[in-house]
Design a protein around this motif. Structure first.
Motif, PDB file in Angstrom:
ATOM      1  N   THR A  26      -8.467   4.449   0.361  1.00 41.19           N
ATOM      2  CA  THR A  26      -9.383   3.921  -0.040  1.00 41.19           C
ATOM      3  C   THR A  26      -9.723   2.076  -0.051  1.00 41.19           C
ATOM      4  O   THR A  26     -10.356   1.716   0.487  1.00 41.19           O
ATOM      5  CB  THR A  26      -9.898   4.117  -0.386  1.00 41.19           C
ATOM      6  N   SER A  27      -9.039   2.010  -1.260  1.00 45.77           N
ATOM      7  CA  SER A  27      -8.977   0.551  -1.770  1.00 45.77           C
ATOM      8  C   SER A  27      -8.446  -0.719  -0.500  1.00 45.77           C
ATOM      9  O   SER A  27      -9.017  -1.365  -0.739  1.00 45.77           O
ATOM     10  CB  SER A  27      -8.715   0.373  -3.017  1.00 45.77           C
ATOM     11  N   ALA A  28      -7.367   0.066  -0.339  1.00 50.22           N
ATOM     12  CA  ALA A  28      -7.230  -0.451   0.597  1.00 50.22           C
ATOM     13  C   ALA A  28      -8.102  -1.068   1.840  1.00 50.22           C
ATOM     14  O   ALA A  28      -8.107  -2.429   3.195  1.00 50.22           O
ATOM     15  CB  ALA A  28      -6.355  -0.461   1.508  1.00 50.22           C
ATOM     16  N   LEU A  29      -8.713   0.165   2.130  1.00 52.30           N
ATOM     17  CA  LEU A  29      -9.403  -0.238   3.542  1.00 52.30           C
ATOM     18  C   LEU A  29     -10.909  -0.500   3.455  1.00 52.30           C
ATOM     19  O   LEU A  29     -11.691  -1.302   3.096  1.00 52.30           O
ATOM     20  CB  LEU A  29     -10.257   1.152   4.141  1.00 52.30           C
ATOM     21  N   TYR A  30     -11.144   0.330   2.273  1.00 52.48           N
ATOM     22  CA  TYR A  30     -12.502  -0.821   1.853  1.00 52.48           C
ATOM     23  C   TYR A  30     -13.023  -0.689   0.357  1.00 52.48           C
ATOM     24  O   TYR A  30     -13.204  -0.012  -0.594  1.00 52.48           O
ATOM     25  CB  TYR A  30     -14.397   0.416   2.348  1.00 52.48           C
TER      26      TYR A  30
ATOM     27  N   THR B 249       0.754  -1.224  -0.207  1.00 53.99           N
ATOM     28  CA  THR B 249       0.561  -0.001  -0.284  1.00 53.99           C
ATOM     29  C   THR B 249       0.914   1.285  -0.005  1.00 53.99           C
ATOM     30  O   THR B 249       0.580   2.061  -0.654  1.00 53.99           O
ATOM     31  CB  THR B 249      -0.707   0.184   1.537  1.00 53.99           C
ATOM     32  N   ALA B 250       1.851   1.461   0.650  1.00 57.44           N
ATOM     33  CA  ALA B 250       2.419   2.178   0.827  1.00 57.44           C
ATOM     34  C   ALA B 250       3.869   2.920  -0.716  1.00 57.44           C
ATOM     35  O   ALA B 250       3.737   3.646  -0.700  1.00 57.44           O
ATOM     36  CB  ALA B 250       3.843   2.053   2.142  1.00 57.44           C
TER      37      ALA B 250
ATOM     38  N   ASN C 176      -3.467  -7.539  -4.066  1.00 59.92           N
ATOM     39  CA  ASN C 176      -3.988  -7.746  -2.858  1.00 59.92           C
ATOM     40  C   ASN C 176      -5.731  -7.744  -2.692  1.00 59.92           C
ATOM     41  O   ASN C 176      -6.446  -7.054  -2.402  1.00 59.92           O
ATOM     42  CB  ASN C 176      -3.919  -6.063  -1.718  1.00 59.92           C
ATOM     43  N   PRO C 177      -5.940  -9.233  -3.797  1.00 57.38           N
ATOM     44  CA  PRO C 177      -7.573  -8.959  -3.308  1.00 57.38           C
ATOM     45  C   PRO C 177      -7.965  -9.508  -2.128  1.00 57.38           C
ATOM     46  O   PRO C 177      -7.692  -9.939  -1.776  1.00 57.38           O
ATOM     47  CB  PRO C 177      -7.483 -10.335  -4.585  1.00 57.38           C
ATOM     48  N   PHE C 178      -9.180  -9.361  -2.655  1.00 53.83           N
ATOM     49  CA  PHE C 178     -10.217  -9.275  -1.077  1.00 53.83           C
ATOM     50  C   PHE C 178     -10.715 -10.067  -1.298  1.00 53.83           C
ATOM     51  O   PHE C 178     -12.330 -10.907  -2.041  1.00 53.83           O
ATOM     52  CB  PHE C 178     -10.883  -8.680  -0.895  1.00 53.83           C
ATOM     53  N   GLU C 179     -10.348 -11.130  -1.434  1.00 55.55           N
ATOM     54  CA  GLU C 179     -10.889 -13.055  -1.618  1.00 55.55           C
ATOM     55  C   GLU C 179     -11.031 -13.700  -0.771  1.00 55.55           C
ATOM     56  O   GLU C 179     -10.000 -13.948  -0.173  1.00 55.55           O
ATOM     57  CB  GLU C 179     -10.384 -13.788  -2.819  1.00 55.55           C
ATOM     58  N   ALA C 180     -11.920 -14.703   0.056  1.00 54.32           N
ATOM     59  CA  ALA C 180     -11.637 -15.959   0.823  1.00 54.32           C
ATOM     60  C   ALA C 180     -11.187 -16.696   0.010  1.00 54.32           C
ATOM     61  O   ALA C 180     -11.463 -17.725  -0.971  1.00 54.32           O
ATOM     62  CB  ALA C 180     -12.850 -15.547   1.495  1.00 54.32           C
ATOM     63  N   GLY C 181     -10.609 -17.830   1.032  1.00 54.98           N
ATOM     64  CA  GLY C 181     -10.239 -18.684   0.550  1.00 54.98           C
ATOM     65  C   GLY C 181      -8.812 -18.890  -0.542  1.00 54.98           C
ATOM     66  O   GLY C 181      -8.603 -19.982  -0.526  1.00 54.98           O
TER      67      GLY C 181
END
Length: 182
Positions: free
Chosen positions: A54-58, A12-13, A110-115
């Motif tokens: 924003t994309s990192a948090l939400y 993110t940084a 950094n996808p936000f997918e479970a599994g």
């Protein structure tokens, strides 16, 4: 490279810094045509950083954030007599190119997918590998076998043979990567 491998807030940084610098450089290039950008070259890239954070948090708020930023830039032409639609569109281009594109590259890593453990790293590595190998093989094949110019007005050294070679080797590299990883 270590920040990409570590992912998370390290990445993110990195994405935020690169996005800010890219936005600054784009607006700085445009300030010769639009002198009002001289004041904005430090402020406008902050929107890039805010979009990535924003994309990192939400992550679901990336698109609404992008629409909001574009509306802010369009409103500059309405509320400020020194801006017109053309200058607002240049700011929007700088934002989309240096902010939004890097945001989606960030979300690829950094996808936000479970599994899916480390799937983002593999996706990022896949994209980087394909881009690099396509370019390397296009250059190599073009130097060795290139006889027919692709578009001499724009890039005089690019050849049709190099473009075909890069496409073929890039596709083969992608297929190979897929089978090795899976």
């Amino acid at each position: 490279v270590p920040m990409v491998i570590l992912g998370g807030w390290f990445y993110t940084a990195l994405a935020s810094i690169l996005s800010f610098v890219a936005g600054y450089e784009l607006i700085k290039m445009m300030e010769k045509e639009v002198p009002q950008f001289q004041k904005l070259k430090y402020i406008a890239p902050i929107w890039n950083v805010l979009t990535i954070i924003t994309s990192a948090l939400y992550p679901e708020l990336v698109l609404p954030t992008a629409v909001f930023v574009c509306l802010v830039y369009l409103s500059l032409g309405v509320f400020n007599k020194h801006f017109n639609v053309r200058s607002s569109m240049k700011l929007i281009f700088a934002y989309v190119y240096s902010g939004l594109c890097l945001t989606y590259l960030y979300l690829l890593r950094n996808p936000f997918e479970a599994g899916y453990i480390n799937s983002g790293f593999y996706r990022f590595a896949f994209l980087a590998l394909i881009v690099m190998l396509t370019d390397i093989f296009a250059l190599t094949v073009g130097l060795c076998f290139g006889k027919h110019k692709l578009c001499p007005e724009i890039s005089p050294k690019k050849t049709i043979e190099g473009a075909i070679g890069g496409l073929l080797f890039g596709a083969l590299s992608g297929i190979s990567f897929y089978f090795i990883i899976s």
